[in-house]
Motif scaffolding. Structure first.
Motif, PDB file in Angstrom:
ATOM      1  N   ASN A  28       0.759  -1.164   0.213  1.00 42.55           N
ATOM      2  CA  ASN A  28      -0.136   0.055   0.067  1.00 42.55           C
ATOM      3  C   ASN A  28       0.936   1.213  -0.007  1.00 42.55           C
ATOM      4  OD1 ASN A  28      -2.315  -1.526  -0.022  1.00 42.55           O
ATOM      5  ND2 ASN A  28      -2.631  -1.328   2.334  1.00 42.55           N
ATOM      6  N   ILE A  29       2.083   1.332   0.802  1.00 41.88           N
ATOM      7  CA  ILE A  29       2.734   2.411   1.003  1.00 41.88           C
ATOM      8  C   ILE A  29       3.593   2.614  -0.418  1.00 41.88           C
ATOM      9  CG2 ILE A  29       4.918   3.327   1.980  1.00 41.88           C
ATOM     10  CD1 ILE A  29       3.890   2.163   4.669  1.00 41.88           C
ATOM     11  N   ALA A  30       3.940   1.658  -1.163  1.00 39.23           N
ATOM     12  CA  ALA A  30       4.750   1.719  -2.130  1.00 39.23           C
ATOM     13  C   ALA A  30       3.696   2.386  -3.315  1.00 39.23           C
ATOM     14  CB  ALA A  30       5.149   0.273  -2.593  1.00 39.23           C
ATOM     15  N   ASN A  31       2.391   1.898  -3.316  1.00 40.46           N
ATOM     16  CA  ASN A  31       1.569   2.377  -4.110  1.00 40.46           C
ATOM     17  C   ASN A  31       0.705   3.683  -3.780  1.00 40.46           C
ATOM     18  OD1 ASN A  31       1.699   0.557  -6.676  1.00 40.46           O
ATOM     19  ND2 ASN A  31       1.414  -0.988  -4.912  1.00 40.46           N
ATOM     20  N   VAL A  32       1.228   4.378  -2.924  1.00 39.46           N
ATOM     21  CA  VAL A  32       0.667   5.790  -2.547  1.00 39.46           C
ATOM     22  C   VAL A  32       0.258   6.727  -3.614  1.00 39.46           C
ATOM     23  CG1 VAL A  32       2.314   7.117  -1.787  1.00 39.46           C
ATOM     24  CG2 VAL A  32       0.646   7.190  -0.625  1.00 39.46           C
ATOM     25  N   ASP A  33       1.042   6.701  -4.544  1.00 43.08           N
ATOM     26  CA  ASP A  33       0.856   7.591  -5.678  1.00 43.08           C
ATOM     27  C   ASP A  33       0.521   6.971  -7.070  1.00 43.08           C
ATOM     28  OD1 ASP A  33       1.821   9.997  -4.292  1.00 43.08           O
ATOM     29  OD2 ASP A  33       3.846   9.502  -4.646  1.00 43.08           O
ATOM     30  N   THR A  34       0.050   5.728  -7.260  1.00 46.99           N
ATOM     31  CA  THR A  34      -0.374   4.886  -8.024  1.00 46.99           C
ATOM     32  C   THR A  34      -1.843   5.395  -8.338  1.00 46.99           C
ATOM     33  OG1 THR A  34       0.892   3.478  -7.813  1.00 46.99           O
ATOM     34  CG2 THR A  34      -0.748   2.777  -9.358  1.00 46.99           C
TER      35      THR A  34
END
Length: 130
Positions: A28-34
């Motif tokens: 989730n943190i890795a995809n915060v800007d996706t």
């Protein structure tokens, strides 16, 4: 003989749950800007119900066949489908994810400390109390 009355296997299950939850939070943190990414979460209740549902057993049609049963543990990961935190459709709230990560880390460390204590007790018994 079951050492510690099955405590170690239950602690192992708890560690597996905490590890899966940690991976989900990190994703989730890795995809915060996706754009259009939906935040995921892990539910212990969902993991338990999925584990109960996913047992496959074979029917023995010949005496030479082996009986077997396969249990597939489907992780209890689910996503918030209708939740948009940002205007681009992203459903990740960074503050919530960081709080969840801190809580899960404390839980994981407590389990590791407890299982370490069990192994230290076993080591003391093996050494004869020295």
């Amino acid at each position: 003989m079951n050492l510690f009355g099955g405590t170690i296997s239950k602690l192992e299950s708890g560690l597996n749950y905490a590890s899966l939850k940690n991976k989900t939070i990190a994703q989730n943190i890795a995809n915060v800007d996706t754009p259009n990414y939906k935040a995921k979460n892990v539910s212990f209740e969902k993991m338990l119900s999925d584990a109960k549902k996913s047992t496959i057993s074979a029917t023995r049609t010949d005496i030479r066949h082996y009986d077997f049963e396969i249990t597939q543990s489907a992780p209890g990961v689910y996503s918030y489908e209708n939740f948009n935190y940002r205007s681009n459709g992203n459903g990740v709230d960074m503050d919530t994810e960081q709080a969840n990560l801190a809580e899960n880390t404390i839980y994981y460390n407590a389990l590791v400390e407890r299982i370490s204590s069990k192994f230290n007790s076993l080591n003391t018994v093996i050494k004869g109390g020295r």
